[in-house]
Design an enzyme around this catalytic site. Structure first.
Site, PDB file in Angstrom:
ATOM      1  N   HIS A 121      -4.720   8.949  -1.069  1.00 28.87           N
ATOM      2  CA  HIS A 121      -5.661   9.693  -1.907  1.00 28.87           C
ATOM      3  C   HIS A 121      -5.211  11.143  -2.058  1.00 28.87           C
ATOM      4  CE1 HIS A 121      -8.327   6.242  -1.564  1.00 28.87           C
ATOM      5  NE2 HIS A 121      -9.160   6.808  -2.414  1.00 28.87           N
ATOM      6  N   HIS A 148      -8.672   9.508   7.539  1.00 33.14           N
ATOM      7  CA  HIS A 148      -7.351   9.998   7.922  1.00 33.14           C
ATOM      8  C   HIS A 148      -7.432  11.125   8.935  1.00 33.14           C
ATOM      9  CE1 HIS A 148      -5.152   7.797   4.779  1.00 33.14           C
ATOM     10  NE2 HIS A 148      -6.167   8.081   3.990  1.00 33.14           N
TER      11      HIS A 148
END
Length: 201
Positions: free
Chosen positions: A117, A159
């Site tokens: 992303h 993340h």
């Protein structure tokens, strides 16, 4: 070899500590708690498959020679991003901070490093600010979107910090690489013709 292993282990441990600290710090503020809802929209807004399908449809619907070179180059970059991130994830195989239970994930996307992303958001940002510059009025919203996408990966605990930074750097490098191999208008028209099965577009 042992020294490099120790350095890597130390770096990853610090990355986990700093990530946990940042998530804990952000969770104390009501603004970031409420932002979690928006984070889901940000996650969807930068999904790789969604971008690929939407952008291909955009090329097909617009059917414009004036935009075709930009559209084809953008599409090439999106494909490049998906491939690069998937290959790196397959090799590194770093587990995510928290297992994703509300989303179907398969293959390399089960892994954390790097953030796809973040790479995609910063690729799009550099593309539309350096390679195909939009009007300056779009600069701030686009930058805010890219940064928000990266931040949302931390808030949603998708993340670690290092994953996000690495993803952002990869996105910038992908855009710079695309600048180097920039597809000409004639070649873009030929590619579109081959894909659509038509000689003209």
């Amino acid at each position: 070899m042992k020294t490099s292993s120790r350095i890597l282990k130390y770096t990853l441990e610090k990355d986990v500590q700093w990530t946990n600290y940042c998530v804990s710090l952000l969770s104390k503020y009501s603004f970031f708690k409420s932002l979690k809802i928006n984070c889901k929209f940000l996650e969807i807004s930068c999904d790789g498959i969604a971008w690929l399908i939407t952008w291909t449809a955009f090329i097909w619907i617009m059917n414009s020679k004036a935009l075709l070179q930009m559209q084809v180059n953008m599409l090439v970059g999106l494909i490049l991003d998906i491939v690069v991130v998937a290959v790196i994830k397959s090799f590194v195989r770093r587990r995510r901070p928290v297992a994703i239970k509300d989303t179907l994930v398969i293959g390399p996307d089960k892994f954390s490093f790097p953030s796809g992303h973040a790479s995609r958001a910063f690729y799009v940002l550099i593309f539309f600010t350096k390679l195909y510059s939009l009007n300056f009025v779009f600069l701030m919203p686009l930058t805010a979107w890219a940064v928000s996408v990266a931040l949302s990966r931390l808030i949603l605990q998708r993340h670690y910090i290092l994953d996000i930074f690495a993803g952002a750097i990869i996105g910038v490098l992908e855009a710079r690489f695309l600048e180097f191999i920039w597809i000409s208008e004639t070649f873009a028209i030929n590619i579109a013709g081959l894909v659509s099965g038509s000689e003209e577009i």
